[in-house]
Design a protein around this motif. Structure first.
Motif, PDB file in Angstrom:
ATOM      1  N   GLU A 104      -6.536   7.595   1.463  1.00 27.79           N
ATOM      2  CA  GLU A 104      -7.498   6.600   1.930  1.00 27.79           C
ATOM      3  C   GLU A 104      -8.100   7.008   3.277  1.00 27.79           C
ATOM      4  O   GLU A 104      -9.304   6.821   3.519  1.00 27.79           O
ATOM      5  N   PRO A 108       0.816  -1.217   0.000  1.00 25.51           N
ATOM      6  CA  PRO A 108       0.000   0.000   0.000  1.00 25.51           C
ATOM      7  C   PRO A 108       0.848   1.264   0.000  1.00 25.51           C
ATOM      8  O   PRO A 108       1.877   1.351   0.682  1.00 25.51           O
ATOM      9  N   ARG A 144      -8.738  -0.330   9.131  1.00 24.61           N
ATOM     10  CA  ARG A 144      -7.306  -0.258   8.854  1.00 24.61           C
ATOM     11  C   ARG A 144      -6.609   0.364  10.057  1.00 24.61           C
ATOM     12  O   ARG A 144      -7.116   1.314  10.659  1.00 24.61           O
ATOM     13  N   LEU A 202       0.291   1.907   6.366  1.00 19.94           N
ATOM     14  CA  LEU A 202      -0.615   0.832   6.764  1.00 19.94           C
ATOM     15  C   LEU A 202       0.138  -0.210   7.579  1.00 19.94           C
ATOM     16  O   LEU A 202       1.187  -0.706   7.160  1.00 19.94           O
ATOM     17  N   GLN A 244      -1.211   6.278   3.021  1.00 18.98           N
ATOM     18  CA  GLN A 244      -2.640   6.088   3.270  1.00 18.98           C
ATOM     19  C   GLN A 244      -3.401   7.386   3.543  1.00 18.98           C
ATOM     20  O   GLN A 244      -4.604   7.333   3.878  1.00 18.98           O
ATOM     21  N   CYS A 260      -3.151   2.290  11.006  1.00 17.85           N
ATOM     22  CA  CYS A 260      -2.044   2.998  10.351  1.00 17.85           C
ATOM     23  C   CYS A 260      -1.129   3.633  11.389  1.00 17.85           C
ATOM     24  O   CYS A 260      -1.577   4.099  12.439  1.00 17.85           O
TER      25      CYS A 260
END
Length: 690
Positions: free
Chosen positions: A400, A394, A440, A452, A397, A442
């Motif tokens: 996201e 990933p 998730r 992540l 983030q 993080c």
């Protein structure tokens, strides 16, 4: 080093006989093709078995030639067998991890034990499919099977595999794997080994072939279909000693912890920084370890009664990863090895962070926090199963996180080491159960970069069990726990942890077709962390550098040319495009973006080519717009013989159904010998209804 010690005396590596295309007849008359590396010794030796569908004659030949002879030169008969219906073996491959395949493994173990060159003791090992089937065969407990080494495998084919994630259909990966199954099972035996019957066997494969996706989509809950290969159904059935190994970038890492906790037979675990690869090969992220040496200690103890001390090894050796800036690839993850005396470990305790005590911008001044996720959330997720390629992991983030509801801890005042499975406890207000919850975790650095750490999934329809489909009336309130994949990492002082929650994660998870009103009650939620004591009395684990068998020149069974992509067009293996006029997001992933796939030439004259591409699209405001497409191309050729296989697959939703379409074309010397199309519909019993 290509010599071994036998009773204190070195044995030359040249004293190994390679027997190719040994046909092993099973009870139903099907013959499986084996390649055997046999040490020329006066006494019988233990046998090691690796059973795979990935073609020992070409695809795994280079890897096999560095691994199996290494064992042979250390006093083992090392055996690599093509699964039925693959490579040079007879029969048909109709799915993965079938009862027939597991039974074949049992028959092979017993066949090996009966050979005059075997002392009656057998071990099994393998990565991915090979690791799965080693566990599954061990669960049937054939008497000669004394030990296994399983790498990157799962104990639960529904709950921890690439097809369903927390009861949610695994988006694009299902159609991509399904397309691979069409192309891969259509590949022919090699005429130079099989002889004149090769074409009849090939045509049998082509005409019997069915996409595996059809079976998977017919079993969208955890029903009896998933049980035979799921060793979690009866851990006590496994009697052989188990060395379980996996990487922290591998989807299957939880299995090491579950095996360590549940098995009653001898079991040890090693969890490193790796992707879905053997831990002794040069695939990112490293560092690699002397994995073959570790397995030799295992085999010597359980198959030769040599006192190597493995029974005194720590129950679990784990790599604590240091914090790193977000990236889609790491040559090596900085960190340190630690040891745990048992699992669960007395060094690990639970620490809870109430969501109402964590900072959440959306929660300020409100009792309930709505979760309204755009459908393209997940576009920066990386791939489900990283294999060490440049764009697998990933990216940062932060974007996201902006598409999700986020709860942040305060900056840590001292470093915290996490080891185990974090979880999110959530109190969810929803007007129906057809919604996916994605959490998730993080690591947020002081500069705002978001890396992540781990993630978890739950199809709310499955919150009472993966074997149930539960509907909720409007206005329902449910309390659920969403477990995340196991972690082992250190969060430095000054960093924060962020719990990000969304209802979409494309293309990792297939979206439900109707938007559901979802809100979270922070007062009823918590982030649950497994925290390792900073003063845990643990000796660091130590490993030797990697060793492999270095074949003499000329090499008889190793590819001499491998061209992974066109060096003049480096391109990228992962591309994301956004069309603002339609709010559509498109993702393309594959070996032929800016390149040409992989080309290999083998010393026996065989030339192979392969390429693949996966693409998907979705509109940020329309879950029904989700589309996936995949294609795979294989070519096998020698002078006077040329075979090409092409397969395409697509998947979308119509009304209340998943719709899949496949096409397969096979040619021999430029002439089409087979073509077939499939068009199927499957009710969305795992996806809600429009």
């Amino acid at each position: 080093m290509n010599d071994v010690v036998r009773d204190g005396t070195l044995i030359a590596a040249a004293e190994v006989e390679v027997r190719d295309h040994v046909l092993i007849e099973l009870s139903d008359g099907v013959r499986l093709s084996a390649r055997i590396w046999l040490p020329k010794l006066d006494e019988p030796v233990p046998a090691l078995l690796e059973l795979l569908p990935y073609r020992k004659g070409d695809h795994t030949a280079a890897r096999d030639a560095r691994r199996h002879p290494w064992y042979a030169t250390r006093g083992y008969a090392s055996v690599r067998v093509d699964l039925r219906g693959t490579g040079d073996s007879e029969g048909l491959m109709t799915d993965v991890y079938t009862a027939r395949q597991i039974a074949d493994g049992v028959e092979l173990v017993n066949w090996l034990a009966r050979q005059p060159w075997c002392n009656g003791r057998v071990g099994m090992f393998g990565l991915s499919f090979g690791g799965f089937i080693a566990l599954q065969v061990a669960a049937l407990a054939p008497e000669p099977l004394k030990a296994i080494v399983t790498v990157g495998s799962s104990v639960d084919l529904y709950g921890n595999d690439q097809r369903f994630l927390g009861g949610a259909l695994a988006g694009g990966n299902v159609i991509d794997w399904g397309t691979w199954s069409v192309a891969a099972t259509a590949r022919p035996p090699d005429p130079t080994r099989v002889g004149a019957s090769w074409k009849d066997q090939w045509l049998q494969r082509l005409h019997a072939l069915e996409p595996w996706t059809s079976t998977w989509l017919s079993h969208q809950t955890r029903d009896d279909y998933w049980m035979p290969g799921s060793v979690c159904e009866d851990y006590g059935a496994i009697k052989a000693a188990v060395l379980a190994v996996c990487g922290l970038a591998d989807l299957y890492r939880d299995a090491v912890f579950r095996l360590q906790e549940r098995l009653s037979c001898p079991v040890k675990g090693i969890v490193g920084p790796w992707s879905h690869q053997y831990p002794d090969v040069a695939h990112n992220p490293g560092p690699a370890i002397g994995f073959l040496q570790e397995t030799l200690r295992w085999w010597d103890h359980y198959l030769k009664d040599i006192p190597t001390g493995v029974e005194k090894d720590p129950a679990l050796r784990v790599y604590v990863q240091d914090a790193v800036p977000p990236a889609t690839d790491y040559a090596a993850r900085p960190g340190r090895w630690v040891s745990e005396p048992s699992w669960p470990s007395p060094n690990v305790t639970t620490r809870n962070f109430g969501l109402d005590e964590m900072f959440c911008r959306e929660a300020i001044g409100v009792d309930l926090v709505p979760v309204d996720t755009p459908q393209h959330c997940g576009i920066d997720a990386g791939v489900v199963m990283p294999r060490g390629d440049p764009a697998n992991l990933p990216a940062d983030q932060r974007e996201e996180d902006g598409r999700s509801v986020c709860f942040d801890t305060a900056p840590f005042t001292q470093a915290v080491t996490m080891l185990g499975k974090p979880a999110a406890k959530l109190r969810v207000h929803a007007d129906r159960a057809a919604v996916n919850l994605i959490v998730r975790l993080c690591d947020v650095a002081p500069d705002g970069a978001s890396t992540l750490v781990t993630r978890g999934f739950l199809n709310l329809q499955r919150h009472e069990g993966m074997d149930k489909t539960v509907d909720l009336p409007p206005g329902s309130v449910v309390e659920v726990t969403v477990p995340m994949d196991a972690v082992c990492c250190e969060i430095p002082a000054g960093h924060r942890l962020r719990l990000a929650i969304s209802t979409a994660y494309w293309p990792i998870v297939w979206p439900h077709p109707v938007a559901v009103q979802v809100a979270l009650d922070p007062a009823g939620g918590a982030l649950v962390l497994p925290v390792r004591s900073s003063d845990a009395p643990s000796e660091p684990a130590r490993f030797e550098p990697p060793e492999h068998f270095e074949p003499p020149v000329p090499a008889d069974a190793v590819p001499v040319v491998v061209q992974p992509r066109n060096p003049t067009e480096p391109g990228s293996e992962r591309q994301v495009h956004y069309m603002p006029e339609t709010a559509e997001w498109r993702l393309t992933l594959g070996s032929n973006i800016g390149g040409g796939g992989t080309r290999s030439r083998y010393p026996d004259g065989l030339e192979t080519e392969s390429r693949n591409q996966f693409s998907c699209s979705i509109r940020s405001d329309d879950p029904v717009s989700a589309r996936c497409a995949s294609e795979y191309h294989f070519r096998y050729g020698r002078t006077g013989w040329d075979v090409e296989i092409s397969a395409t697959g697509t998947m979308h939703v119509e009304d209340d159904d998943f719709v899949t379409e496949y096409e397969l074309t096979a040619t021999l010397d430029g002439e089409q010998v087979h073509q077939r199309r499939w068009h199927d519909r499957f009710p969305r019993s795992s996806g809600g209804k429009a």
